[in-house]
Design a protein around this motif. Sequence first.
Motif, PDB file in Angstrom:
ATOM      1  N   PHE A 238      -9.670  50.099  25.327  1.00  0.00           N
ATOM      2  CA  PHE A 238      -9.067  49.971  26.650  1.00  0.00           C
ATOM      3  C   PHE A 238      -9.701  48.839  27.449  1.00  0.00           C
ATOM      4  O   PHE A 238     -10.916  48.681  27.477  1.00  0.00           O
ATOM      5  CB  PHE A 238      -9.221  51.282  27.426  1.00  0.00           C
ATOM      6  N   LEU A 239      -8.839  48.064  28.100  1.00  0.00           N
ATOM      7  CA  LEU A 239      -9.276  46.987  28.993  1.00  0.00           C
ATOM      8  C   LEU A 239      -9.169  47.520  30.413  1.00  0.00           C
ATOM      9  O   LEU A 239      -8.071  47.779  30.903  1.00  0.00           O
ATOM     10  CB  LEU A 239      -8.381  45.766  28.783  1.00  0.00           C
ATOM     11  N   LEU A 240     -10.311  47.735  31.067  1.00  0.00           N
ATOM     12  CA  LEU A 240     -10.332  48.460  32.330  1.00  0.00           C
ATOM     13  C   LEU A 240     -10.362  47.574  33.572  1.00  0.00           C
ATOM     14  O   LEU A 240     -10.152  48.062  34.683  1.00  0.00           O
ATOM     15  CB  LEU A 240     -11.551  49.396  32.372  1.00  0.00           C
TER      16      LEU A 240
ATOM     17  N   ALA B 256     -10.950  56.513  24.167  1.00  0.00           N
ATOM     18  CA  ALA B 256     -10.223  55.690  23.186  1.00  0.00           C
ATOM     19  C   ALA B 256     -10.442  56.232  21.778  1.00  0.00           C
ATOM     20  O   ALA B 256     -11.540  56.652  21.426  1.00  0.00           O
ATOM     21  CB  ALA B 256     -10.683  54.242  23.277  1.00  0.00           C
ATOM     22  N   ARG B 257      -9.389  56.230  20.979  1.00  0.00           N
ATOM     23  CA  ARG B 257      -9.456  56.735  19.608  1.00  0.00           C
ATOM     24  C   ARG B 257      -9.397  55.587  18.612  1.00  0.00           C
ATOM     25  O   ARG B 257      -8.437  54.815  18.590  1.00  0.00           O
ATOM     26  CB  ARG B 257      -8.303  57.711  19.348  1.00  0.00           C
ATOM     27  N   LYS B 258     -10.425  55.543  17.770  1.00  0.00           N
ATOM     28  CA  LYS B 258     -10.486  54.490  16.748  1.00  0.00           C
ATOM     29  C   LYS B 258      -9.313  54.599  15.782  1.00  0.00           C
ATOM     30  O   LYS B 258      -8.770  53.598  15.313  1.00  0.00           O
ATOM     31  CB  LYS B 258     -11.811  54.602  15.986  1.00  0.00           C
ATOM     32  N   SER B 259      -8.882  55.831  15.484  1.00  0.00           N
ATOM     33  CA  SER B 259      -7.783  56.041  14.533  1.00  0.00           C
ATOM     34  C   SER B 259      -6.477  55.420  15.015  1.00  0.00           C
ATOM     35  O   SER B 259      -5.576  55.153  14.228  1.00  0.00           O
ATOM     36  CB  SER B 259      -7.567  57.531  14.290  1.00  0.00           C
TER      37      SER B 259
ATOM     38  N   PRO C 145     -16.319  41.201  23.672  1.00  0.00           N
ATOM     39  CA  PRO C 145     -16.245  42.641  23.394  1.00  0.00           C
ATOM     40  C   PRO C 145     -16.567  43.519  24.596  1.00  0.00           C
ATOM     41  O   PRO C 145     -15.975  44.583  24.779  1.00  0.00           O
ATOM     42  CB  PRO C 145     -17.289  42.844  22.284  1.00  0.00           C
ATOM     43  N   GLU C 146     -17.483  43.055  25.453  1.00  0.00           N
ATOM     44  CA  GLU C 146     -17.973  43.944  26.510  1.00  0.00           C
ATOM     45  C   GLU C 146     -16.968  44.245  27.616  1.00  0.00           C
ATOM     46  O   GLU C 146     -17.195  45.120  28.460  1.00  0.00           O
ATOM     47  CB  GLU C 146     -19.263  43.370  27.139  1.00  0.00           C
ATOM     48  N   VAL C 147     -15.823  43.561  27.632  1.00  0.00           N
ATOM     49  CA  VAL C 147     -14.823  43.879  28.660  1.00  0.00           C
ATOM     50  C   VAL C 147     -13.957  45.081  28.258  1.00  0.00           C
ATOM     51  O   VAL C 147     -13.142  45.553  29.049  1.00  0.00           O
ATOM     52  CB  VAL C 147     -13.913  42.666  28.999  1.00  0.00           C
ATOM     53  N   PHE C 148     -14.140  45.576  27.022  1.00  0.00           N
ATOM     54  CA  PHE C 148     -13.357  46.708  26.535  1.00  0.00           C
ATOM     55  C   PHE C 148     -14.188  47.983  26.524  1.00  0.00           C
ATOM     56  O   PHE C 148     -15.416  47.948  26.445  1.00  0.00           O
ATOM     57  CB  PHE C 148     -12.861  46.439  25.105  1.00  0.00           C
ATOM     58  N   THR C 149     -13.488  49.114  26.569  1.00  0.00           N
ATOM     59  CA  THR C 149     -14.114  50.413  26.397  1.00  0.00           C
ATOM     60  C   THR C 149     -13.372  51.162  25.303  1.00  0.00           C
ATOM     61  O   THR C 149     -12.175  51.413  25.454  1.00  0.00           O
ATOM     62  CB  THR C 149     -14.055  51.225  27.711  1.00  0.00           C
TER      63      THR C 149
END
Length: 279
Positions: free
Chosen positions: A28-30, A20-23, A189-193
């Motif tokens: 991503f929700l996996l 994943a790109r911060k810019s 927050p922890e469900v995202f990567t």
Amino acid sequence: MQIDGLPPLREVIASHGLSARKSMGQNFLLDLNLTARIARLAGDLAGSDVLEIGPGPGGLTRGLLAEGARKVLAIEKDARCLPALAEIAAAYPGRLQVIEGDALEIDPLAHLTPPIKVAANLPYNVGTELLVRWLTPKVWPPFWDSLTLMFQREVAERIVAKPGSKAYGRLALLAQWRAEPKIVMDLPPEVFTPAPKVHSAVVHLAALPEPRYPADPAVLNRVVAAAFNQRRKMLRAALRGLHPQIEAILAEVGIAPTARAEEIGLEGFCALARRLAAG
């Protein structure tokens, strides 16, 4: 959870090198169980086309298709994600169209057939701007029946805020004037990567057939913008630039000139907009 014959999202991301790109505002929700739940929150998809912005590796895309969307139009700016999305398109022949580009610059309507729903885990950096555009078309009702959108929790709270709260402002009035918004899901927050620093929430907005109260959109926007741009000021001061007799007009429509913007409900702002439009 297995919702189709495609590989788990972690495998997809690894095989295509999709960090994943911060810019690009990507998180991503996996968990396909969660993406399927979000798809269901959009309602019955069987007879609808669905517009998705920023599908990334396609977690929500797969949920929407598995839940029966007639067609999904996915607009993705990150070319790295296109091969993964092509694999989904192959698994659902004729039901997924992917357009590479910036959602702020693409008109999706040439590719969609009503009824249309919008469902997206919006990139953080364009989410609010897209929502405002969808709520302020030149004609109403809009092209969409409903919006099911993921935002930072703080933005979601601004959309559903009521008068008197710190979150109440232009976004709440814009959303609640023409739609019925509800927070329908919270995500930590922890469900995202990667895990963002903030909580997220899914907001479902159902379009109203007509605005809750009559008002000229341009005048209402001007009134609300002036009121909340100086929200600490009394309205007689904040709105002084709109009319030389603003104090008398406020009193005429039942608003105390000493009130502040956050104290005034949608009906009051619409009444003020109608009175100002009348001259």
